[in-house]
Design a protein around this motif. Structure first.
Motif, PDB file in Angstrom:
ATOM      1  N   LEU A 266      47.270  42.037  37.651  1.00 11.70           N
ATOM      2  CA  LEU A 266      46.010  42.373  38.503  1.00 11.70           C
ATOM      3  C   LEU A 266      44.981  43.326  37.463  1.00 11.70           C
ATOM      4  N   PHE A 267      45.485  44.296  36.862  1.00 12.61           N
ATOM      5  CA  PHE A 267      44.721  45.194  35.923  1.00 12.61           C
ATOM      6  C   PHE A 267      44.697  44.654  34.446  1.00 12.61           C
ATOM      7  N   SER A 268      43.454  44.755  33.757  1.00 11.69           N
ATOM      8  CA  SER A 268      43.323  44.373  32.576  1.00 11.69           C
ATOM      9  C   SER A 268      44.319  45.527  31.759  1.00 11.69           C
ATOM     10  N   LEU A 269      44.570  44.884  30.431  1.00  4.41           N
ATOM     11  CA  LEU A 269      45.267  45.772  29.501  1.00  4.41           C
ATOM     12  C   LEU A 269      44.623  47.234  29.279  1.00  4.41           C
TER      13      LEU A 269
ATOM     14  N   SER B 255      55.828  47.601  40.925  1.00  3.03           N
ATOM     15  CA  SER B 255      54.395  47.464  40.896  1.00  3.03           C
ATOM     16  C   SER B 255      54.069  46.612  41.883  1.00  3.03           C
ATOM     17  N   SER B 256      55.086  45.368  41.857  1.00  2.20           N
ATOM     18  CA  SER B 256      54.705  44.200  42.906  1.00  2.20           C
ATOM     19  C   SER B 256      54.657  44.609  44.213  1.00  2.20           C
ATOM     20  N   ILE B 257      55.587  45.513  44.661  1.00  2.87           N
ATOM     21  CA  ILE B 257      55.703  45.987  46.113  1.00  2.87           C
ATOM     22  C   ILE B 257      54.570  46.772  46.495  1.00  2.87           C
ATOM     23  N   ILE B 258      54.262  47.648  45.316  1.00  2.00           N
ATOM     24  CA  ILE B 258      52.962  48.621  45.749  1.00  2.00           C
ATOM     25  C   ILE B 258      51.683  47.461  45.999  1.00  2.00           C
ATOM     26  N   LYS B 259      51.696  46.693  45.094  1.00  2.00           N
ATOM     27  CA  LYS B 259      50.370  45.557  45.219  1.00  2.00           C
ATOM     28  C   LYS B 259      50.341  44.938  46.667  1.00  2.00           C
TER      29      LYS B 259
ATOM     30  N   LEU C 252      41.462  45.688  44.600  1.00  2.00           N
ATOM     31  CA  LEU C 252      41.267  44.619  45.830  1.00  2.00           C
ATOM     32  C   LEU C 252      40.344  44.426  46.487  1.00  2.00           C
ATOM     33  N   ALA C 253      39.495  45.413  46.570  1.00  3.41           N
ATOM     34  CA  ALA C 253      38.226  45.263  47.328  1.00  3.41           C
ATOM     35  C   ALA C 253      37.280  44.186  46.406  1.00  3.41           C
ATOM     36  N   GLU C 254      37.339  44.426  45.137  1.00  5.36           N
ATOM     37  CA  GLU C 254      36.711  43.535  44.426  1.00  5.36           C
ATOM     38  C   GLU C 254      37.219  42.054  44.461  1.00  5.36           C
ATOM     39  N   ARG C 255      38.365  42.003  44.843  1.00  9.54           N
ATOM     40  CA  ARG C 255      38.985  40.606  44.814  1.00  9.54           C
ATOM     41  C   ARG C 255      38.954  40.066  46.341  1.00  9.54           C
TER      42      ARG C 255
ATOM     43  N   HIS D 109      36.204  47.994  51.395  1.00  8.37           N
ATOM     44  CA  HIS D 109      36.077  49.111  50.763  1.00  8.37           C
ATOM     45  C   HIS D 109      36.825  50.612  51.363  1.00  8.37           C
ATOM     46  N   SER D 110      37.012  50.487  52.823  1.00  6.47           N
ATOM     47  CA  SER D 110      37.789  51.448  53.295  1.00  6.47           C
ATOM     48  C   SER D 110      39.477  51.317  53.264  1.00  6.47           C
ATOM     49  N   GLY D 111      39.817  50.189  52.627  1.00  2.00           N
ATOM     50  CA  GLY D 111      41.109  49.932  52.472  1.00  2.00           C
ATOM     51  C   GLY D 111      42.092  49.115  53.370  1.00  2.00           C
ATOM     52  N   SER D 112      41.132  48.831  54.590  1.00  2.00           N
ATOM     53  CA  SER D 112      41.892  47.842  55.495  1.00  2.00           C
ATOM     54  C   SER D 112      41.965  46.294  55.089  1.00  2.00           C
ATOM     55  N   ARG D 113      42.707  45.802  55.572  1.00  2.00           N
ATOM     56  CA  ARG D 113      43.104  44.196  55.221  1.00  2.00           C
ATOM     57  C   ARG D 113      42.167  43.080  55.497  1.00  2.00           C
ATOM     58  N   ASN D 114      41.661  42.355  54.726  1.00  2.00           N
ATOM     59  CA  ASN D 114      40.944  41.227  54.981  1.00  2.00           C
ATOM     60  C   ASN D 114      41.826  40.186  55.499  1.00  2.00           C
ATOM     61  N   SER D 115      41.680  39.567  56.654  1.00  2.00           N
ATOM     62  CA  SER D 115      42.695  38.738  57.410  1.00  2.00           C
ATOM     63  C   SER D 115      43.274  37.510  56.467  1.00  2.00           C
ATOM     64  N   ASN D 116      42.410  37.004  55.768  1.00  2.00           N
ATOM     65  CA  ASN D 116      42.982  35.666  55.111  1.00  2.00           C
ATOM     66  C   ASN D 116      43.446  35.862  53.595  1.00  2.00           C
ATOM     67  N   THR D 117      43.939  36.931  53.390  1.00  2.00           N
ATOM     68  CA  THR D 117      44.514  37.350  51.856  1.00  2.00           C
ATOM     69  C   THR D 117      45.838  36.916  51.691  1.00  2.00           C
ATOM     70  N   GLU D 118      46.279  36.451  50.634  1.00  2.00           N
ATOM     71  CA  GLU D 118      47.917  36.487  50.443  1.00  2.00           C
ATOM     72  C   GLU D 118      48.245  37.593  49.556  1.00  2.00           C
ATOM     73  N   PRO D 119      49.713  37.834  49.684  1.00  2.00           N
ATOM     74  CA  PRO D 119      50.056  38.733  48.811  1.00  2.00           C
ATOM     75  C   PRO D 119      50.094  38.554  47.188  1.00  2.00           C
ATOM     76  N   ALA D 120      49.815  39.627  46.533  1.00  2.00           N
ATOM     77  CA  ALA D 120      49.814  39.544  44.891  1.00  2.00           C
ATOM     78  C   ALA D 120      51.037  38.952  44.368  1.00  2.00           C
ATOM     79  N   GLN D 121      50.832  38.032  43.225  1.00  2.00           N
ATOM     80  CA  GLN D 121      52.192  37.889  42.456  1.00  2.00           C
ATOM     81  C   GLN D 121      52.301  38.729  41.387  1.00  2.00           C
ATOM     82  N   GLY D 122      53.526  38.552  40.874  1.00  2.00           N
ATOM     83  CA  GLY D 122      53.878  39.231  39.269  1.00  2.00           C
ATOM     84  C   GLY D 122      54.692  40.585  39.742  1.00  2.00           C
ATOM     85  N   THR D 123      54.500  41.524  38.810  1.00  2.00           N
ATOM     86  CA  THR D 123      55.393  42.662  38.622  1.00  2.00           C
ATOM     87  C   THR D 123      54.523  43.632  39.614  1.00  2.00           C
TER      88      THR D 123
END
Ligand code: PNS
Length: 180
Positions: A45-48, A129-133, A158-161, A166-180
């Protein structure tokens, strides 16, 4: 002789579980290098650069810890830094198979480098990291589970994506992140 160790990972992003291992390893070894793997396969999710920066901020209070990035073989990177120990955190039995395989392969490739395991503190045993995301993406509060500087960056990313507002609440049509 300086006892130098390397703590590798993807750190996408660093969690308080990682930080706990770093703080404890820093007490054992003279120098600890946190080695951030490029790991493009995991599509972080984050750049190096962002991952390295967040770890540097979280470890600013630890004078014998430095943060570097690498790609390619871990043991070659460890050798280039003259580090003779690889530190890994172990959370549960479920980590064992993977870590045993990695430690065995690393030992085959570089018998002079030893892998040392540090058991996670119980309070962080479930963290990754995955469960946090995933929790953050679904609008869950992850305060206290990641270093202070990570929280605003995670929300911003996550807001950018478009996953959360921006307040941190979920947009209803998103899927969980993949990876670590
Ligand atoms: O945090 P992660 O994703 O569990 O970290 C995995 C990591 C980066 C430690 C592991 O994938 C790694 O060591 N990668 C470098 C390549 C390598 O040396 N692999 C092991 C021997 S084939």
């Amino acid at each position: 002789m300086v006892l130098r160790a390397i703590y590798p990972g993807t750190f996408d992003p660093i969690t308080n579980g990682h930080l706990d291992i770093i703080e404890r390893a820093a007490k054992i070894f003279d120098e600890l290098i946190v080695a951030v793997a490029t790991n493009p396969v995991k599509k972080p999710l984050f750049s190096l650069e962002e991952r390295v920066l967040m770890i540097r901020e979280a470890c600013a209070h630890l004078p014998n810890v430095r943060v570097e990035s690498f790609n390619g073989l871990l043991v070659e990177f460890a050798r280039s830094l003259d580090a003779r120990v690889i530190v890994k955190g172990l959370r549960a039995v479920s980590d064992f198979d993977y870590e045993f395989q990695m430690a065995s392969m690393n030992r085959k490739l570089a018998p002079d480098i030893e892998t040392v395991f540090i058991m996670t503190s119980l309070e962080y045993a479930y963290l990754s990291s995955s469960i946090i995301k995933e929790a953050a993406m679904l609008g869950g509060c992850v305060q206290g589970l990641v270093p202070h500087s990570v929280l605003p960056r995670l929300k911003e990313k996550l807001a950018e994506r478009g996953c959360i507002s921006h307040s941190g609440s979920r947009n209803s049509n998103t899927e969980p992140a993949q990876g670590t």
